[in-house]
Design an enzyme around this catalytic site. Structure first.
Site, PDB file in Angstrom:
ATOM      1  N   SER A 111      32.697  50.442  35.400  1.00 22.19           N
ATOM      2  CA  SER A 111      33.053  51.871  35.377  1.00 22.19           C
ATOM      3  C   SER A 111      33.230  52.359  33.947  1.00 22.19           C
ATOM      4  CB  SER A 111      34.363  52.106  36.131  1.00 22.19           C
ATOM      5  OG  SER A 111      34.242  51.698  37.455  1.00 22.19           O
ATOM      6  N   GLU A 137      46.019  46.574  38.294  1.00 18.06           N
ATOM      7  CA  GLU A 137      45.064  47.603  38.731  1.00 18.06           C
ATOM      8  C   GLU A 137      45.409  48.073  40.142  1.00 18.06           C
ATOM      9  OE1 GLU A 137      40.985  46.413  39.465  1.00 18.06           O
ATOM     10  OE2 GLU A 137      40.258  48.444  39.174  1.00 18.06           O
ATOM     11  N   GLU A 158      38.600  43.495  52.691  1.00 22.57           N
ATOM     12  CA  GLU A 158      38.628  42.140  53.269  1.00 22.57           C
ATOM     13  C   GLU A 158      39.358  41.177  52.327  1.00 22.57           C
ATOM     14  OE1 GLU A 158      35.809  43.982  53.074  1.00 22.57           O
ATOM     15  OE2 GLU A 158      35.669  44.508  55.191  1.00 22.57           O
TER      16      GLU A 158
HETATM   17  C1  LIG Z   1      33.053  52.752  42.334  1.00 20.65           C
HETATM   18  C2  LIG Z   1      33.108  51.311  41.890  1.00 20.65           C
HETATM   19  C3  LIG Z   1      33.553  51.017  40.614  1.00 20.65           C
HETATM   20  C4  LIG Z   1      33.617  49.702  40.179  1.00 20.65           C
HETATM   21  N1  LIG Z   1      34.034  49.444  38.904  1.00 20.65           N
HETATM   22  C5  LIG Z   1      34.076  48.177  38.448  1.00 20.65           C
HETATM   23  C6  LIG Z   1      34.456  47.870  37.106  1.00 20.65           C
HETATM   24  O1  LIG Z   1      34.763  48.750  36.307  1.00 20.65           O
HETATM   25  N2  LIG Z   1      34.444  46.584  36.724  1.00 20.65           N
HETATM   26  C7  LIG Z   1      34.120  45.578  37.571  1.00 20.65           C
HETATM   27  O2  LIG Z   1      34.167  44.416  37.177  1.00 20.65           O
HETATM   28  N3  LIG Z   1      33.728  45.829  38.831  1.00 20.65           N
HETATM   29  C8  LIG Z   1      33.702  47.088  39.290  1.00 20.65           C
HETATM   30  N4  LIG Z   1      33.296  47.331  40.579  1.00 20.65           N
HETATM   31  C9  LIG Z   1      32.860  46.207  41.391  1.00 20.65           C
HETATM   32  C10 LIG Z   1      33.846  45.828  42.487  1.00 20.65           C
HETATM   33  O3  LIG Z   1      35.036  45.291  41.942  1.00 20.65           O
HETATM   34  C11 LIG Z   1      33.126  44.838  43.416  1.00 20.65           C
HETATM   35  O4  LIG Z   1      32.000  45.491  43.965  1.00 20.65           O
HETATM   36  C12 LIG Z   1      34.045  44.375  44.521  1.00 20.65           C
HETATM   37  O5  LIG Z   1      35.113  43.609  44.014  1.00 20.65           O
HETATM   38  C13 LIG Z   1      33.290  43.557  45.568  1.00 20.65           C
HETATM   39  O6  LIG Z   1      32.637  42.497  44.983  1.00 20.65           O
HETATM   40  P1  LIG Z   1      31.086  42.287  45.240  1.00 20.65           P
HETATM   41  O7  LIG Z   1      30.373  43.593  45.005  1.00 20.65           O
HETATM   42  O8  LIG Z   1      30.683  41.095  44.462  1.00 20.65           O
HETATM   43  O9  LIG Z   1      31.001  42.005  46.799  1.00 20.65           O
HETATM   44  P2  LIG Z   1      30.937  40.592  47.484  1.00 20.65           P
HETATM   45  O10 LIG Z   1      32.035  39.708  46.972  1.00 20.65           O
HETATM   46  O11 LIG Z   1      29.527  40.098  47.419  1.00 20.65           O
HETATM   47  O12 LIG Z   1      31.306  40.992  48.975  1.00 20.65           O
HETATM   48  C14 LIG Z   1      30.345  41.500  49.897  1.00 20.65           C
HETATM   49  C15 LIG Z   1      31.073  41.695  51.220  1.00 20.65           C
HETATM   50  O13 LIG Z   1      31.574  40.458  51.703  1.00 20.65           O
HETATM   51  C16 LIG Z   1      32.983  40.517  51.890  1.00 20.65           C
HETATM   52  N5  LIG Z   1      33.598  39.258  51.452  1.00 20.65           N
HETATM   53  C17 LIG Z   1      33.361  38.581  50.297  1.00 20.65           C
HETATM   54  N6  LIG Z   1      34.132  37.474  50.214  1.00 20.65           N
HETATM   55  C18 LIG Z   1      34.890  37.455  51.350  1.00 20.65           C
HETATM   56  C19 LIG Z   1      35.864  36.561  51.856  1.00 20.65           C
HETATM   57  N7  LIG Z   1      36.244  35.472  51.166  1.00 20.65           N
HETATM   58  N8  LIG Z   1      36.441  36.840  53.034  1.00 20.65           N
HETATM   59  C20 LIG Z   1      36.072  37.964  53.742  1.00 20.65           C
HETATM   60  N9  LIG Z   1      35.119  38.840  53.321  1.00 20.65           N
HETATM   61  C21 LIG Z   1      34.539  38.586  52.143  1.00 20.65           C
HETATM   62  C22 LIG Z   1      33.455  41.679  51.023  1.00 20.65           C
HETATM   63  O14 LIG Z   1      34.662  42.235  51.512  1.00 20.65           O
HETATM   64  C23 LIG Z   1      32.277  42.631  51.122  1.00 20.65           C
HETATM   65  O15 LIG Z   1      32.371  43.407  52.290  1.00 20.65           O
HETATM   66  C24 LIG Z   1      33.236  48.642  41.047  1.00 20.65           C
HETATM   67  C25 LIG Z   1      32.783  48.944  42.344  1.00 20.65           C
HETATM   68  C26 LIG Z   1      32.710  50.257  42.755  1.00 20.65           C
HETATM   69  C27 LIG Z   1      32.232  50.523  44.163  1.00 20.65           C
END
Ligand SMILES: Cc1cc2nc3c(=O)[nH]c(=O)nc-3n(C[C@H](O)[C@H](O)[C@H](O)COP(=O)(O)OP(=O)(O)OC[C@H]3O[C@@H](n4cnc5c(N)ncnc54)[C@H](O)[C@@H]3O)c2cc1C
Length: 242
Positions: free
Chosen positions: A10, A93, A226
């Protein structure tokens, strides 16, 4: 020397510094061997590419690191100790998300009440609909609960105590309330929410459709719902990891 890429950062397109967790020792298990950098975004080799969102804006970015040389003064909390620093950052955060955003929730709720008072459905003002009144009252109750829960958490911080896994409950409750509020706004506006004055929806679309679309990311950003549930289950309720 840092190499790699990081998606979803972000405001990277306007930031002077970023919090970067990079693997610095690949020979140790996954949570060890990570270092937390407060990285100068102007260093040679840092490239920022904005990502377009469902709202039409580009608020977050993909960041590329190509042979970026970092001075040791930009390491926070010691080399290979980044996971502990990262967890502290995430807990703060969630806490500030829960507390700061409940104020924005209150403002959004006031806007929603104004919208409801000004809209008619089937010949009567929306606020006279008994089902809608229940929904609006529940939003108000949930917003009040968040205010007091947030105040308790901030008091704990002011006492010098660390935010704990309970920050996850505030974040989750905020997400649930805010997304519900936005859905109710869509329900009240009905087809009017789809009206666009010009060709550029992001610029000329309505306020509520924009905030509704933006709210879909709430249950992902700052840790998904989750993951918050896992934290609550394991660290607050003491349930087994599997
Ligand atoms: C508007 C926005 C701003 C953001 N800004 C930042 C930022 O500034 N810096 C930064 O680093 N990131 C940022 N992010 C990223 C955000 O932190 C991640 O997208 C989020 O933590 C999910 O991680 P992932 O995308 O790797 O999803 P994944 O970990 O791949 O998860 C995919 C799905 O599987 C589920 N899941 C995964 N592991 C488990 C588990 N162990 N048990 C149950 N369910 C599970 C998740 O809940 C999700 O539904 C941002 C995201 C958005 C949408």
């Amino acid at each position: 020397m840092i190499n790699g890429q990081k998606v979803w950062t972000s405001f990277a397109h306007v930031a002077d510094y970023m919090m970067l967790l990079a693997r610095t020792d690949p020979s140790v298990p996954k949570h060890k061997g990570i270092t937390y950098f407060l990285l100068d975004m102007k260093l040679p080799g840092v490239t920022v590419k904005p990502l377009r969102q469902i709202t039409g804006e580009a608020e977050f970015n993909e960041v590329f690191f190509d042979n970026v040389r970092v001075h040791e003064s930009q390491v926070l909390g010691g080399v290979n100790n980044g996971w502990a620093v990262g967890l502290t950052t995430l807990m703060y955060e969630r806490l500030t998300l829960g507390f700061g955003l409940q104020m924005r929730l209150r403002i959004a709720l006031e806007g929603l009440l104004d919208l409801a008072k000004g809209m008619e459905k089937s010949g009567r003002v929306v606020t006279k609909d008994p089902v809608m009144r229940q929904k609006l009252a529940q939003l108000w109750i949930d917003t009040e609960c968040l205010k007091y829960t947030g105040a308790r958490a901030i008091t704990k911080l002011l006492r010098g105590e660390m935010p704990g896994p309970e920050a996850s409950t505030g974040k989750m409750a905020w997400v649930d309330t805010h997304q519900r509020l936005q859905e109710i706004a869509m329900e009240i506006e009905g087809p009017y929410s789809q009206l666009v004055k010009g060709s550029d929806w992001a610029v000329e679309g309505g306020v509520w459709p924009h905030s509704f679309l933006r709210s879909r990311a709430n249950s992902i950003e700052g840790g998904t719902t989750e993951i918050q549930k896992n934290i609550i289950a394991e660290r607050l309720l003491g349930l087994p990891k599997d």
